[in-house]
Design a protein around this motif. Structure first.
Motif, short mmCIF file in Angstrom:
data_model
loop_
_atom_site.label_atom_id
_atom_site.label_comp_id
_atom_site.label_asym_id
_atom_site.label_seq_id
_atom_site.Cartn_x
_atom_site.Cartn_y
_atom_site.Cartn_z
N LEU A 129 0.83 -1.21 0.00
CA LEU A 129 0.00 0.00 0.00
C LEU A 129 0.86 1.26 0.00
N ILE A 130 1.85 1.33 0.87
CA ILE A 130 2.70 2.51 0.97
C ILE A 130 3.50 2.72 -0.31
N SER A 131 4.07 1.66 -0.85
CA SER A 131 4.90 1.79 -2.05
C SER A 131 4.08 2.27 -3.24
N LEU B 128 1.34 4.10 -3.14
CA LEU B 128 1.01 5.51 -2.93
C LEU B 128 2.19 6.39 -3.33
N VAL B 129 3.38 5.97 -2.97
CA VAL B 129 4.58 6.71 -3.35
C VAL B 129 4.74 6.72 -4.87
N LEU B 130 4.48 5.58 -5.50
CA LEU B 130 4.61 5.49 -6.96
C LEU B 130 3.64 6.43 -7.66
N VAL B 131 2.41 6.49 -7.20
CA VAL B 131 1.41 7.34 -7.84
C VAL B 131 1.75 8.81 -7.67
N PHE B 132 2.16 9.21 -6.48
CA PHE B 132 2.40 10.63 -6.22
C PHE B 132 3.71 11.12 -6.84
N GLN B 133 4.73 10.27 -6.93
CA GLN B 133 6.03 10.71 -7.42
C GLN B 133 6.27 10.42 -8.90
N THR B 134 5.60 9.42 -9.45
CA THR B 134 5.90 9.00 -10.81
C THR B 134 4.77 9.29 -11.79
N LEU B 135 3.54 9.06 -11.38
CA LEU B 135 2.41 9.18 -12.29
C LEU B 135 1.81 10.57 -12.24
#
Length: 328
Positions: free
Chosen positions: A198-200, A202-209
């Motif tokens: 879940l945490i990873s 969320l980080v992927l969506v906010f920083q990459t997408l």
């Protein structure tokens, strides 16, 4: 009800887990309330409602696998496929264990329960590793990525299987009266993997997408997972008594896990949908279709095509104007 570290007693008194007949006491721990059994030709069929959830899960997982296999260029396609194959294995195994097709008194039951435990632990390991595929630490689909995933899952499966069967059989220092190792593998490890995933993401969506819509899939998936776990460990008895033993918390738990897996598929599909663009260049080809019937006969079409050439040929001779018909 309170859950203690390394103790299955309170949990097994609330819900009918696969390992409950094999831990804490010589005869296991039975739940206070469980789904009623159905007599089918002299065979007691346990958890009939949960059985149908497993069948639906197998059907839905097959459909999702077919869709994933059709996305040939999607990022992490082969890695996520492994997760769905393993989830299908869990549901297939649960059919035999939850429904008592393999009776708990059968000598084969501990081995199948240990295999089920190892498969659950390795499936959580698989989704945990898939969580980092989007960060491209290793190129997805390459032997390095795939074999790292396979070896990791195999090692987790082997370790969990050994801990489970050693606990059931009281060997290698493990004991079913104090199943601490099994509690870590069966309860704590899945929760850690789910939280890390879940945490990873969320980080992927906010920083990459750039798109934030996948957040909805993540939130719904986490919600279904949390509801399923809460029902299983806290409200199973209440539900069972309320509906007069027709269903219990195991039914809702597996239904919520299916919805969670579907949200994982939906999330993965939403962040890889553009990888199906099979374009080989930056510019799209421009197609212009002209119907000769709309332009007249073939002779008229030839005259229209030759006229610009005739005009350019005589333009310099006649000062840029076309010659008159009487001109020599």
């Amino acid at each position: 009800m309170g859950i203690q570290f390394g103790d299955f007693t309170s949990l097994c008194e609330t819900t009918a887990l696969v390992i409950c007949p094999l831990v804490e006491t010589q005869f296991g721990v039975s739940p206070d309330c469980y789904s009623r059994n159905v007599d089918v030709g002299g065979f007691l069929f346990f958890q009939p409602s949960t059985f149908f959830v497993h069948i639906i899960a197998l059907i839905m997982t097959t459909i999702m696998i077919v869709h994933i296999r059709s996305k040939y260029t999607a990022v992490g396609r082969k890695e996520i496929l492994m997760f769905f194959y393993m989830y299908m294995g869990i549901e297939f195994s649960a059919i035999f264990l939850d429904s008592a097709i393999i009776p708990t008194a059968n000598s084969a039951y501990p081995w199948f329960a240990a295999g089920y435990t190892g498969l659950v632990a390795s499936t959580y390991c698989c989704i945990l590793i898939n969580a980092f595929v989007g960060f491209q630490f290793a190129e997805d689909g390459t032997p390095l990525s795939l074999w790292s995933l396979r070896i990791s899952c195999f090692l987790v499966f082997g370790a969990s299987f050994f801990i489970a069967i050693a606990t059931f059989k009281n060997i290698a220092g493990f004991n079913y009266t104090h199943p601490i190792g099994l509690w870590i593998v069966y309860i704590l490890w899945p929760l850690i993997c789910a939280l890390a995933y879940l945490i990873s993401q969320l980080v992927l969506v906010f920083q990459t997408l750039e798109d934030r819509w996948p957040l909805g899939d993540i939130i719904f998936g986490a919600g279904f997972y949390g509801i399923g776990v809460a029902i299983l460990i806290a409200f199973s008895n209440e539900i069972c008594h309320t509906v007069v033993h027709y269903i219990d918390g195991v039914f809702f738990f597996h239904a919520c896990m299916l919805l969670t897996v579907m949200m994982i598929y939906k999330y993965w599909d939403s962040i890889t949908c553009e990888d199906l663009e099979f374009s080989v260049g930056n510019k799209a080809a421009v197609w212009e279709v002209k119907d000769p019937l709309l332009l007249g006969s073939s002779s008229e079409l030839d005259m229209e095509m030759e006229m610009p050439l005739n005009l350019s040929a005589h333009s310099s001779q006649y000062g840029g104007y076309p010659p008159s018909p009487s001109s020599p």
